[in-house]
Design a protein around this motif. Structure first.
Motif, PDB file in Angstrom:
ATOM      1  N   ASP A  49      55.214  23.991  25.597  1.00  0.00           N
ATOM      2  CA  ASP A  49      56.198  23.408  25.178  1.00  0.00           C
ATOM      3  C   ASP A  49      57.066  22.196  25.401  1.00  0.00           C
ATOM      4  OD1 ASP A  49      55.849  25.142  23.076  1.00  0.00           O
ATOM      5  OD2 ASP A  49      57.420  26.171  23.791  1.00  0.00           O
ATOM      6  N   GLY A  50      56.275  21.897  26.909  1.00  0.00           N
ATOM      7  CA  GLY A  50      56.422  20.500  27.637  1.00  0.00           C
ATOM      8  C   GLY A  50      56.534  18.991  26.037  1.00  0.00           C
ATOM      9  N   ASP A  51      56.889  18.684  26.528  1.00  0.00           N
ATOM     10  CA  ASP A  51      56.931  17.466  26.510  1.00  0.00           C
ATOM     11  C   ASP A  51      56.612  15.783  27.002  1.00  0.00           C
ATOM     12  OD1 ASP A  51      57.058  17.243  23.466  1.00  0.00           O
ATOM     13  OD2 ASP A  51      59.000  17.580  23.314  1.00  0.00           O
ATOM     14  N   SER A  52      57.584  16.521  28.756  1.00  0.00           N
ATOM     15  CA  SER A  52      57.168  15.618  29.818  1.00  0.00           C
ATOM     16  C   SER A  52      57.264  15.968  31.015  1.00  0.00           C
ATOM     17  CB  SER A  52      58.548  13.719  29.772  1.00  0.00           C
ATOM     18  OG  SER A  52      60.101  14.610  29.677  1.00  0.00           O
ATOM     19  N   PHE A  53      56.683  15.054  31.888  1.00  0.00           N
ATOM     20  CA  PHE A  53      56.941  16.076  33.029  1.00  0.00           C
ATOM     21  C   PHE A  53      56.788  15.558  34.336  1.00  0.00           C
ATOM     22  CE2 PHE A  53      53.429  17.114  29.446  1.00  0.00           C
ATOM     23  CZ  PHE A  53      53.680  18.467  29.367  1.00  0.00           C
ATOM     24  N   SER A  54      57.651  16.171  35.676  1.00  0.00           N
ATOM     25  CA  SER A  54      57.116  15.790  37.193  1.00  0.00           C
ATOM     26  C   SER A  54      57.158  16.032  38.243  1.00  0.00           C
ATOM     27  CB  SER A  54      59.176  15.211  36.791  1.00  0.00           C
ATOM     28  OG  SER A  54      59.893  16.530  36.777  1.00  0.00           O
ATOM     29  N   VAL A  55      57.324  16.173  38.600  1.00  0.00           N
ATOM     30  CA  VAL A  55      57.267  17.284  40.401  1.00  0.00           C
ATOM     31  C   VAL A  55      57.838  16.624  40.903  1.00  0.00           C
ATOM     32  CG1 VAL A  55      54.573  17.654  39.517  1.00  0.00           C
ATOM     33  CG2 VAL A  55      54.730  15.357  41.691  1.00  0.00           C
ATOM     34  N   VAL A  56      58.338  17.372  41.957  1.00  0.00           N
ATOM     35  CA  VAL A  56      58.933  17.646  43.302  1.00  0.00           C
ATOM     36  C   VAL A  56      58.064  18.353  44.334  1.00  0.00           C
ATOM     37  CG1 VAL A  56      61.784  17.778  44.248  1.00  0.00           C
ATOM     38  CG2 VAL A  56      61.644  17.765  41.680  1.00  0.00           C
ATOM     39  N   MET A  57      58.473  16.476  44.735  1.00  0.00           N
ATOM     40  CA  MET A  57      57.500  16.651  47.041  1.00  0.00           C
ATOM     41  C   MET A  57      58.505  18.154  47.888  1.00  0.00           C
ATOM     42  SD  MET A  57      55.859  13.133  46.406  1.00  0.00           S
ATOM     43  CE  MET A  57      54.676  14.017  48.275  1.00  0.00           C
ATOM     44  N   ASP A  58      58.394  18.298  48.655  1.00  0.00           N
ATOM     45  CA  ASP A  58      58.340  18.410  49.736  1.00  0.00           C
ATOM     46  C   ASP A  58      60.290  17.906  50.525  1.00  0.00           C
ATOM     47  OD1 ASP A  58      59.310  20.924  51.005  1.00  0.00           O
ATOM     48  OD2 ASP A  58      58.296  19.743  52.794  1.00  0.00           O
TER      49      ASP A  58
END
Length: 512
Positions: free
Chosen positions: A157-166
């Protein structure tokens, strides 16, 4: 009077002096020798246990938190979840089942009842100046150019995604592909930097009792490390046809979904996906997708954006001890075909109901789940060799493997059980009547104290065959049973049709 007081004081002084001398005797006299001769307290010189700090220092930069946003939030109560994902059949579990309670309560971003701050329809369709947070999970880089593996239910159900690094850096990502059947997904971060990444343990070398270290984003607390051991392998938790989970006892919680479980060499042995928890928090039982499964699926998702699996088109069920006895099989292994799908590869290859598939390309089939995995691993378009047990002997059948269809439709055949010419099978607690269509006999009554009732037979079922012989009356059933007794069989195999679906039931026979 004063002399008496002085005398008393001198007496007290002598008493205190004697006590002091006695104390000195206790400290330095014979008792001191006894005290020094006592055994030393217990002390164990154990081999130093290795810590995980060096491992964690190297792998943690490869682990990320996955953030998912959506312009339109679907009502999450419509599906049950792993750690906040889509339905996988858990809503069909009985009320009160611990897995159902967990997947209803644990992953819902709006709380157990799903009512907290849910946007109404006007809000959804109105201001869309920014995407709304939907879910948080974990993931990890598997290449230096930015491919990230996570769970499908994290990104659903996501439209946009991001990742948070360490180090706290947040980077946009795009969805490359998902596979709901194994609950895997791949994201891609487009950035010029080279990312620290980790590799899968493709060989599946992890064993029960081995240490594992889980790194992830539980409860939004990124970069959290927990450790435990592999407590079991090959777990089937009812999530899908390809269940083969690694069970680990590391603390895994909401937000750990999609995160890696490492062995001590830093290889990913599993992807944390689910936990068993009556309370909603970790009680030390977690389930991870094996790396040997994940690596194949991830490779296809990166190359094609989707996964193609082999398919032969059969409805199958386990071979129980009773079924094995009724068919003359030495072991209760394999998968018995309840019904081949019309125009499917199995039907075209001549596979019929009652055949037991015992091997695929000479590899032994342990049970239906094992058959599904073996067939799925074959590329569509290839040929395969099936070993089947039919009429008391083994045969080999060549079959064309097709791609798993996206939408399988099953016909609802229905059964009319209104005929009035009932006959009894008293020894087995059954009352039957010939089917109006001439295809078997319809069960009209079942003795609740009979073996048939214990095996699940009920009024309305249609008995189509007995030991793979067509039957149209109670007398034909009795004849088939007598033939089985003559051959020394301990049970007879009934092919039963219910609501358009076939299954097999083994009834124990009296050998006299």
């Amino acid at each position: 009077m004063s002399d008496i007081k002085s005398s008393s004081r001198r007496s007290l002084s002598r008493i205190f002096l004697s006590a002091a001398l006695a104390g000195t005797m206790l400290a330095t006299g014979p008792l001191a020798s006894i005290t020094s001769a006592q055994a030393a307290p217990v002390s164990v010189t154990a081999q130093a246990q290795p810590g995980f700090s060096e491992l964690v220092e190297k792998v943690r930069p490869a682990v990320v938190s996955v953030r998912v946003k959506s312009d339109v939030q679907a009502a999450r109560n419509e599906r049950t979840q792993f750690f906040g994902g889509n339905g996988n059949g858990f809503d069909q579990l009985p009320d009160g089942h611990p897995l159902k309670r967990f997947f209803k309560e644990f992953g819902n971003p709006y709380g157990p009842d799903g009512d907290q701050a849910r946007p109404n329809k006007r809000q959804k369709r109105g201001d869309r100046g920014h995407a709304r947070p939907l879910a948080q999970g974990s993931g990890f880089f598997i290449s230096e150019d930015g491919y990230v593996v996570t769970n499908n239910h994290v990104v659903t159900d996501g439209d946009s995604f991001s990742v948070v690094m360490d180090d706290g850096t947040e980077l946009d990502a795009k969805l490359i592909g998902t596979d709901a059947r194994t609950d895997l997904a791949v994201l891609k971060v487009d950035d010029k930097r080279k990312f620290t990444y980790v590799a899968f343990d493709d060989e599946g070398t992890v064993k029960v009792g081995d240490w594992v270290v889980a790194v992830g984003n539980p409860f939004g607390l990124g970069g959290t490390v927990t450790a435990g051991i592999v407590s079991a392998r090959g777990r089937d938790i009812g999530a899908g046809p390809y269940d083969d989970f690694i069970q680990i006892d590391a603390a895994v919680n909401k937000g750990n979904s999609g995160g890696p479980a490492f062995d001590l060499s830093g290889k990913v042995v599993g992807i944390n996906t689910a936990i068993f928890s009556p309370s909603g928090g970790s009680v030390g039982i977690a389930f991870a997708i094996p790396a040997s499964t994940a690596s194949k699926v991830v490779d296809q998702l990166i190359k094609k954006g989707s996964v193609e699996r082999g398919w032969i088109g059969v409805q199958i069920q386990p071979v129980t001890k009773e079924i094995a006895d009724s068919l003359g099989l030495a072991e209760d292994k394999g998968a018995i075909v309840a019904e081949p799908q019309a125009d499917g590869p199995a039907a075209k290859a001549g596979i019929v109901a009652g055949d037991v598939i015992t091997a695929v390309n000479d590899e032994t089939v342990k049970d239906p789940r094992d058959l599904a995995k073996k067939v799925a691993a074959i590329n569509p378009g290839e040929k395969a060799s099936l070993t089947i047990w039919r009429k008391g002997k083994a045969e080999t059948v060549s079959i064309d493997i097709k791609a798993y269809p996206d939408d399988q439709k099953s016909a609802d055949k229905g059964t009319d059980s209104s005929s009035g010419n009932s006959e009894t099978l008293d020894d087995y607690g059954l009352t039957v009547t010939p089917d109006e269509n001439g295809k078997g006999v319809v069960v009209t009554d079942v003795d609740p104290d009979s073996d048939a009732a214990d095996k699940g037979l009920r009024a309305g079922d249609t008995i189509v065959t007995v030991n793979n012989k067509d039957v149209k009356s109670a007398s034909e059933i009795n004849t088939a049973i007598k033939d089985a007794v003559k051959n020394g069989r301990k049970a007879v195999l009934l092919q039963v049709q219910r609501n358009g679906q076939n299954s097999f039931v083994a009834l124990t026979v009296d050998l006299g």
